[in-house]
Design a protein around this motif. Structure first.
Motif, PDB file in Angstrom:
ATOM      1  N   MET A   1       0.817  -1.202   0.000  1.00 43.53           N
ATOM      2  CA  MET A   1       0.000   0.000   0.000  1.00 43.53           C
ATOM      3  C   MET A   1       0.858   1.263   0.000  1.00 43.53           C
ATOM      4  SD  MET A   1      -3.214  -0.266  -0.184  1.00 43.53           S
ATOM      5  CE  MET A   1      -4.770  -0.599   0.503  1.00 43.53           C
ATOM      6  N   PHE A   2       2.063   1.186   0.575  1.00 39.92           N
ATOM      7  CA  PHE A   2       2.884   2.396   0.680  1.00 39.92           C
ATOM      8  C   PHE A   2       3.513   2.806  -0.640  1.00 39.92           C
ATOM      9  CE2 PHE A   2       3.121   0.835   5.168  1.00 39.92           C
ATOM     10  CZ  PHE A   2       2.254   1.789   5.663  1.00 39.92           C
ATOM     11  N   ARG A   3       3.464   1.952  -1.661  1.00 43.38           N
ATOM     12  CA  ARG A   3       3.948   2.369  -2.977  1.00 43.38           C
ATOM     13  C   ARG A   3       3.046   3.472  -3.539  1.00 43.38           C
ATOM     14  NH1 ARG A   3       5.209  -3.290  -4.282  1.00 43.38           N
ATOM     15  NH2 ARG A   3       7.444  -3.449  -4.014  1.00 43.38           N
ATOM     16  N   ALA A   4       1.822   3.550  -3.042  1.00 40.18           N
ATOM     17  CA  ALA A   4       0.864   4.529  -3.541  1.00 40.18           C
ATOM     18  C   ALA A   4       1.266   5.957  -3.196  1.00 40.18           C
ATOM     19  CB  ALA A   4      -0.532   4.242  -2.981  1.00 40.18           C
ATOM     20  N   ASN A   5       2.121   6.143  -2.184  1.00 44.92           N
ATOM     21  CA  ASN A   5       2.483   7.496  -1.777  1.00 44.92           C
ATOM     22  C   ASN A   5       3.991   7.708  -1.742  1.00 44.92           C
ATOM     23  OD1 ASN A   5       3.336   6.173   0.464  1.00 44.92           O
ATOM     24  ND2 ASN A   5       1.742   6.931   1.809  1.00 44.92           N
ATOM     25  N   GLY A   6       4.706   6.947  -2.540  1.00 43.98           N
ATOM     26  CA  GLY A   6       6.147   7.117  -2.603  1.00 43.98           C
ATOM     27  C   GLY A   6       6.896   6.488  -1.448  1.00 43.98           C
ATOM     28  N   GLY A   7       6.231   5.640  -0.679  1.00 45.84           N
ATOM     29  CA  GLY A   7       6.898   4.936   0.418  1.00 45.84           C
ATOM     30  C   GLY A   7       7.067   5.760   1.678  1.00 45.84           C
ATOM     31  N   CYS A   8       6.248   6.808   1.870  1.00 43.71           N
ATOM     32  CA  CYS A   8       6.442   7.673   3.043  1.00 43.71           C
ATOM     33  C   CYS A   8       5.906   7.055   4.340  1.00 43.71           C
ATOM     34  CB  CYS A   8       5.830   9.047   2.809  1.00 43.71           C
ATOM     35  SG  CYS A   8       4.043   9.108   2.970  1.00 43.71           S
ATOM     36  N   GLY A   9       5.161   5.944   4.263  1.00 36.94           N
ATOM     37  CA  GLY A   9       4.723   5.281   5.489  1.00 36.94           C
ATOM     38  C   GLY A   9       3.344   5.667   5.979  1.00 36.94           C
TER      39      GLY A   9
END
Length: 166
Positions: A1-9
């Motif tokens: 799921m975090f790939r959706a926001n650039g991996g920011c967590g």
């Protein structure tokens, strides 16, 4: 799921999990719901194993026998795995197979992609994986990179796929 926001967590919950119609209403993933959309996935071909793996990695005496597993991880009603045919002796498998996944809660669904090399005498060997949030998929033909079991991206291994919502 975090790939959706650039991996920011951080990933914001879908609105239906944040806003209930009544104060005591709680989302129950086991309650049957109507199908909201159907994800149609076409797996055309894969390539790159010849460059990222030694030529005897999968089979000592012949090219690999690849197959792909495509599925959905999500609520119970959406969870499903399907498999392509196994293509024998081919470093560049060309499956051209279409799979449809009816989704009741697409906001929580993940598209799971795995490639394995069929081995008649032993356990099938791992060839790559990818997991994509369905909410982030865009329609069209895409080159999907694959990752190792440890989550490291292979340099050359990719699948050519088409995503459609019908």
């Amino acid at each position: 799921m975090f790939r959706a926001n650039g991996g920011c967590g951080y990933v914001k919950k879908p609105d239906f999990l944040l806003k209930a119609d009544s104060p005591n209403e709680v989302f129950d993933p086991k309650v049957p719901l109507p199908v909201k959309t159907t994800l149609k996935v076409t797996v055309y071909m894969g390539e790159g194993w010849y460059f990222d793996f030694s030529h005897t990695h999968f089979d000592a005496y012949s090219p690999p026998d690849f197959y792909a597993r495509i599925g959905i991880a999500g609520v119970d009603a959406d969870t499903l795995m399907k498999k392509t045919k196994t293509l024998e002796d081919n470093w560049i498998p060309n499956w051209n197979e279409v799979f449809e996944f009816p989704l009741t809660v697409p906001e929580l669904a993940l598209l799971r992609i795995e490639v394995h090399e069929y081995d008649m005498s032993e356990k099938d060997e791992f060839g790559g994986q990818m997991c994509l949030p369905v909410s982030e998929l865009r329609e069209g033909i895409r080159a999907v990179p694959l990752y190792s079991r440890k989550g490291e991206k292979y340099q050359s291994v990719k699948l050519l796929m088409r995503f459609e919502f019908v």
